[in-house]
Design a protein around this motif. Structure first.
Motif, PDB file in Angstrom:
ATOM      1  N   SER A  63      -1.552 110.528-117.047  1.00 33.70           N
ATOM      2  CA  SER A  63      -0.362 111.183-116.898  1.00 33.70           C
ATOM      3  C   SER A  63       0.697 110.204-117.245  1.00 33.70           C
ATOM      4  N   LEU A  64       0.438 108.939-117.412  1.00 30.50           N
ATOM      5  CA  LEU A  64       1.551 107.908-117.324  1.00 30.50           C
ATOM      6  C   LEU A  64       2.352 107.752-118.575  1.00 30.50           C
ATOM      7  N   ILE A  65       1.818 108.197-119.767  1.00 27.62           N
ATOM      8  CA  ILE A  65       2.552 108.150-120.801  1.00 27.62           C
ATOM      9  C   ILE A  65       2.968 109.566-121.370  1.00 27.62           C
ATOM     10  N   TRP A  66       4.151 109.742-121.882  1.00 27.81           N
ATOM     11  CA  TRP A  66       4.776 110.868-122.112  1.00 27.81           C
ATOM     12  C   TRP A  66       4.979 110.728-123.575  1.00 27.81           C
ATOM     13  N   ASN A  67       5.567 111.886-124.113  1.00 28.13           N
ATOM     14  CA  ASN A  67       5.826 111.864-125.634  1.00 28.13           C
ATOM     15  C   ASN A  67       7.288 111.102-126.042  1.00 28.13           C
ATOM     16  N   VAL A  68       7.331 110.926-127.260  1.00 30.42           N
ATOM     17  CA  VAL A  68       8.707 110.404-127.554  1.00 30.42           C
ATOM     18  C   VAL A  68       9.644 111.552-127.592  1.00 30.42           C
ATOM     19  N   ALA A  69      10.775 111.099-127.026  1.00 36.16           N
ATOM     20  CA  ALA A  69      11.891 111.896-127.134  1.00 36.16           C
ATOM     21  C   ALA A  69      12.756 111.567-128.180  1.00 36.16           C
ATOM     22  N   GLN A  70      12.701 112.255-129.367  1.00 41.34           N
ATOM     23  CA  GLN A  70      13.335 111.593-130.518  1.00 41.34           C
ATOM     24  C   GLN A  70      14.802 112.356-130.553  1.00 41.34           C
ATOM     25  N   LEU A 124      20.231 103.612-117.824  1.00 39.50           N
ATOM     26  CA  LEU A 124      19.009 103.889-118.242  1.00 39.50           C
ATOM     27  C   LEU A 124      18.212 104.859-117.365  1.00 39.50           C
ATOM     28  N   GLY A 125      18.798 105.816-116.550  1.00 33.94           N
ATOM     29  CA  GLY A 125      18.366 106.674-115.802  1.00 33.94           C
ATOM     30  C   GLY A 125      17.779 106.035-114.397  1.00 33.94           C
ATOM     31  N   ARG A 138      11.806 102.002-115.033  1.00 35.19           N
ATOM     32  CA  ARG A 138      11.036 103.405-114.669  1.00 35.19           C
ATOM     33  C   ARG A 138      10.039 103.515-115.816  1.00 35.19           C
ATOM     34  N   TYR A 164      13.360 102.525-124.734  1.00 35.71           N
ATOM     35  CA  TYR A 164      14.399 102.967-125.432  1.00 35.71           C
ATOM     36  C   TYR A 164      15.054 102.423-126.873  1.00 35.71           C
ATOM     37  N   MET A 177      13.381 107.682-126.946  1.00 37.69           N
ATOM     38  CA  MET A 177      13.116 107.047-125.735  1.00 37.69           C
ATOM     39  C   MET A 177      11.676 107.546-125.457  1.00 37.69           C
ATOM     40  N   ILE A 180       8.672 107.312-122.370  1.00 44.59           N
ATOM     41  CA  ILE A 180       8.377 106.746-120.922  1.00 44.59           C
ATOM     42  C   ILE A 180       6.571 106.494-121.280  1.00 44.59           C
ATOM     43  N   GLU A 196      22.138 108.259-118.539  1.00 44.77           N
ATOM     44  CA  GLU A 196      21.045 109.082-118.785  1.00 44.77           C
ATOM     45  C   GLU A 196      20.929 109.656-117.072  1.00 44.77           C
ATOM     46  N   ASN A 244      18.512 112.034-114.644  1.00 46.35           N
ATOM     47  CA  ASN A 244      17.144 112.687-114.334  1.00 46.35           C
ATOM     48  C   ASN A 244      17.025 113.454-113.174  1.00 46.35           C
ATOM     49  N   ASN A 286      16.160 116.428-123.071  1.00 51.89           N
ATOM     50  CA  ASN A 286      14.692 116.287-123.334  1.00 51.89           C
ATOM     51  C   ASN A 286      13.907 116.871-121.772  1.00 51.89           C
ATOM     52  N   GLN A 344       9.840 117.402-120.837  1.00 47.01           N
ATOM     53  CA  GLN A 344       8.484 117.478-121.057  1.00 47.01           C
ATOM     54  C   GLN A 344       7.649 117.753-119.947  1.00 47.01           C
ATOM     55  N   LYS A 359       3.629 118.558-118.277  1.00 52.89           N
ATOM     56  CA  LYS A 359       2.024 118.672-118.580  1.00 52.89           C
ATOM     57  C   LYS A 359       1.614 118.840-117.040  1.00 52.89           C
ATOM     58  N   SER A 383      -3.791 115.992-116.928  1.00 53.12           N
ATOM     59  CA  SER A 383      -3.914 116.138-118.506  1.00 53.12           C
ATOM     60  C   SER A 383      -3.014 115.237-119.141  1.00 53.12           C
ATOM     61  N   ASN A 418       1.112 117.183-123.561  1.00 58.08           N
ATOM     62  CA  ASN A 418       2.460 117.638-123.030  1.00 58.08           C
ATOM     63  C   ASN A 418       2.664 119.097-123.577  1.00 58.08           C
ATOM     64  N   THR A 475      13.575 118.827-127.376  1.00 63.09           N
ATOM     65  CA  THR A 475      14.628 117.991-127.380  1.00 63.09           C
ATOM     66  C   THR A 475      15.678 118.687-128.000  1.00 63.09           C
TER      67      THR A 475
END
Lengths: 423, 382
Positions: A39-46, A136-137, A160, A164, A176, A178, B303, B305, B345, B347, B349, B353, B356, B361
């Motif tokens: 679960s470390l990689i998330w989708n691209v927020a385009q 940057l968050g 984090r 970006y 961006m 993750i 940003e 969060n 945005n 997301q 999950k 898993s 997502n 967005t």
């Protein structure tokens, strides 16, 4: 009736068991279902901005940490300076968070970009005027990764684990993503791709190669076994990417597939960025050694003693074929590329040296820029002889940025300082 | 109507089991009041999707929340006492008042959403308005377990990663324990409806052990509520009889429909939040999320969060919370002359898993507001 009830329950029981095994096929093996979790990689927020027609081309100019894909940190200027004069200082943005080296400034000649440990990312005009800034968050350690630039965009990673893509002129976010839990290393750009080392909080890490247009992940290496603070360097001839990690190993990674080609024990943590020269990849280690590894198979060609633990990245004097490398105690030496023989060595007697040397050169001459005392940068000739020095207003742990006729420093507890060349 | 109420009062009056069970339900109310008193430190509220303009109502509840909760607590003690003293008509009236009070307070903030209220509302409703109360309550309790078992068919539960806190069982033991819970909830639970006392007791003991074991994972509140509700199987010596008239059958059908809708119409309601308010939501999913609000100003972007960890794992990634935070932030930033808008945005999950399930967005969400349908579907107004 009772028999029907019993059969119904039995069938239900079988269905349930089948469903459970479909979800967890490892129930009878030693393998845990949780081992598959990723679960470390998330989708691209385009956030594509349609008003921006900018599309990257594979041949555009790119700028990133230590100059080129081999991370040689050798910068050509039209004319070499004799000394430097302070021009301007920006607002304070580094606040002394975290011991890792600060992000270095980067420029395309039109603007300057720098990340801060406060979490802010800045874009300045060359005269020091702030163009835009981007927070940057949420992350407690801010930005330590040096940004990479192409023609229209800046790419920067934060602590984090987010990468970006921001429009250079406006500061508008393109995408961006993750990609892990921490990005402390600095990405490079190679045509349409961007590659960077990622850390995870359970003391591990990997390297990813992404499509910089879309943020799509091309490959992710397997886990390296420890965190990697090293920024990857790339041999374009051999298509091998190399970096080191905190588990005392140097790695060679197939740049096309992301598979680890070789893994060499170096008996010391590698915190620095390697430098690639021809078939050689050079590392400094926390064990106080400078190592030359063969880029194709990772075997150690030679070792040289630096005198102290090092997280200072080496650089290369092309004319004299010398590797310049330093230790944490402030020693700086020149070592023959072929043999590792020490040609000269200087001891600046400074504590906890983390800033790495860079080369400023023109067609004939090469010079070295290196921190040489507390808050002091020395400008040396290729024999290590001091030409001039700069007194900064605060400590310095990143690499200086060389402009056409200026030098820029991002200070540990301060902002950006600009010095123009005096000829 | 009056006759209907009188019939219900008479049914309770004539059955000592129901009198005792009613006072246990009052005890659950009292426990609930304590739970809410502990949570009554929040300074804002989040509206439910079916009542987006709850501001005035929630504001009123918020102004008097401590007073209301103390009233709730004392009424639950009083009602329990009245029932035990066989003052059934009064007890029934106060029980009705208690339930209205609970519903009112529950509706004042979406963060009160939770299974432990959903199930209790249903049992209270059946206690007040169903005929053949004992049997229908027993059937519903079995259906609760069934519903909970069905939504546990996923990697979060079967890997043990859905659990809120580390448990005594580890590795394969934990995986097998999670399998056992599904079998208990989907198969063994029918034993509660058996005519054989021994079989009923055997299942009941397993359920009691399960809830007691869960104490160190989920805290005291959930196990206490569950033990309170299933106590009907202990205090009633009689076995279950399936004998319901049309009205009770319609309650059963309605409940089954409410569980089926999210399963049919939503990919994963535990993560999307869609249709979730009408169904059970147990510890089936441990959602993890990334919520990013990009606040755009002239020459500056921030940003932000937000996290909603204080709301509990069941709703911490719920879109309603994120959208509500956007409304609030847009409202706050209006006063800033340099403020342009917000890009968003979100997301979500499952912790077990890589896929997502939710990935939204939206640009400029202050100018083009996000809307949430009654059942939790999110869209953007153009």
């Amino acid at each position: 009736m009772k028999r029907i009830q019993l059969y119904s329950l039995l069938i239900a029981f079988l269905i349930i068991i089948l469903l459970i095994f479909r979800i967890n096929p490892y129930l009878f093996s030693e393998r845990l279902l949780s081992a598959d979790a990723e679960s470390l990689i998330w989708n691209v927020a385009q956030f594509h901005n349609h008003s921006t027609p900018a599309k990257s081309s594979p041949k555009e100019s790119t700028f990133f940490y230590r100059g080129d894909l081999q991370r040689r940190a050798s910068f050509e200027v039209p004319k070499l300076p004799k000394s430097f004069k302070k021009d301007w200082t920006s607002e304070t943005f580094n606040i002394g968070v975290h011991g890792a080296s600060k992000a270095s400034p980067i420029s395309d000649g039109k603007s300057l970009f720098v990340g801060a440990d406060s979490g802010w990312f800045y874009a300045y005009a060359m005269n020091g005027e702030l163009k835009w800034k981007f927070y940057l968050g949420k992350n407690s350690r801010g930005i330590h990764s040096t940004a990479a630039l192409d023609e229209h965009y800046v790419y920067v990673g934060s602590y984090r684990g987010a990468l970006y893509k921001i429009e250079k002129n406006t500061g508008r976010l393109e995408w961006m993503r993750i990609v892990g839990e921490t990005i402390g290393s600095s990405p490079f750009i190679d045509g349409l791709f961007i590659a960077v080392a990622i850390e995870t909080l359970n003391y591990n890490g990997y390297v990813i190669k992404m499509n910089k247009e879309t943020g799509e992940i091309i490959w992710r290496t397997e886990f390296l076994g420890e965190q990697s603070h090293s920024s990857p360097a790339l041999s374009m001839d051999k298509k091998i990417l190399s970096l080191g990690a905190n588990n005392d190993f140097a790695f060679g990674i197939d740049y096309t597939t992301g598979k680890i080609k070789w893994k060499t024990p170096v008996y010391g943590k590698i915190k620095s960025t390697p430098t690639i020269v021809e078939n050689n990849v050079l590392f400094t280690t926390k064990n106080g050694e400078l190592l030359n590894l063969d880029i194709t198979d990772g075997h150690i060609k030679w070792k040289a003693q630096l005198g102290s633990a090092s997280q200072v990245s080496p650089t290369y004097l092309e004319n004299k074929k010398l590797i310049i490398a330093g230790g944490s105690d402030g020693t700086l030496g020149a070592y023959e590329l072929k043999s590792g023989k020490t040609i000269w060595k200087k001891d600046f007697m400074i504590q906890n040296q983390t800033s790495s040397p860079i080369i400023i050169k023109n067609a004939e001459t090469e010079t070295i820029l290196m921190a040489c005392a507390d808050m002091v940068i020395c400008y040396l000739d290729s024999n290590g002889k001091e030409i001039s020095r700069i007194k900064l207003s605060n400590r310095f742990s990143s690499s200086p940025l060389i402009g056409k006729d200026s030098l820029y420093f991002s200070l540990n507890e301060g902002g950006l300082e600009s010095y123009s060349f005096i000829y | 109507m009056i006759n209907f109420i009188k019939k219900n009062i008479r049914e309770i009056e004539n059955d000592p089991t129901l009198v005792i069970y009613g006072s246990i339900l009052c005890l659950i109310h009292a426990l609930n009041s304590f739970q809410w008193i502990n949570q009554a430190t929040r300074l804002d509220h989040i509206c439910w999707s079916f009542a987006p303009a709850c501001k005035n109502f929630a504001g009123l509840v918020f102004s008097y929340q401590r007073e209301l909760l103390f009233l709730y607590f004392f009424t639950s003690v009083l009602t329990g006492t009245l029932l035990l003293l066989k003052k059934i008509s009064w007890g029934y009236g106060f029980f009705l008042f208690l339930e209205i009070l609970k519903i009112g307070y529950h509706l004042s903030d979406y963060r009160h959403m939770g299974n432990y209220h959903y199930m209790v509302h249903i049992i209270n409703f059946l206690f007040l308005f169903a005929r053949n109360k004992k049997n229908i309550i027993k059937l519903f309790l079995v259906m609760f377990y069934l519903g909970a078992g069905i939504i546990k068919f996923n990697t979060d539960w079967l890997s043990g990663m859905a659990l809120l806190a580390p448990t005594y069982l580890k590795g394969k033991w934990l995986e097998w324990a999670c399998v056992y819970v599904i079998i208990l909830e989907l198969i063994f639970v029918f034993g509660l409806l058996s005519h054989k006392k021994n079989l009923r007791s055997l299942v009941l003991i397993q359920l009691i052990v399960f809830h007691l074991y869960s104490w160190h994972i989920v805290g005291h509140y959930y196990p206490c509520i569950m033990l309170g509700m299933i106590s009907i199987f202990i205090i009633d010596k009689d076995h279950f009889r399936f004998h319901f008239d049309k009205m009770e059958m319609s309650y059963i059908a309605l409940f089954i429909l409410a569980q089926a809708i999210p399963l049919i119409f939503s990919t994963d309601s535990g993560l999307t939040g869609k249709y979730r308010i009408i169904s059970l939501n147990m510890l089936d999913a441990k959602s993890v999320c990334e919520t990013n609000l990009f606040l755009k100003y002239k020459n500056k972007t921030i940003e932000y969060n937000p996290d909603f960890l204080d709301t509990g794992v069941r709703i911490q990634c719920d879109p309603i919370l994120a959208v509500s935070k956007i409304y609030q932030t847009c409202e706050e930033q209006k006063k800033n002359a340099d403020f342009l808008d917000i890009d968003f945005n979100h997301q979500v999950k499952r912790i077990s898993s890589a896929e997502n399930i939710v990935d939204w967005t939206y640009r400029d969400v202050c100018k083009n507001k996000l809307s949430i349908s009654i059942f939790g579907e999110v869209g953007q107004q153009q």
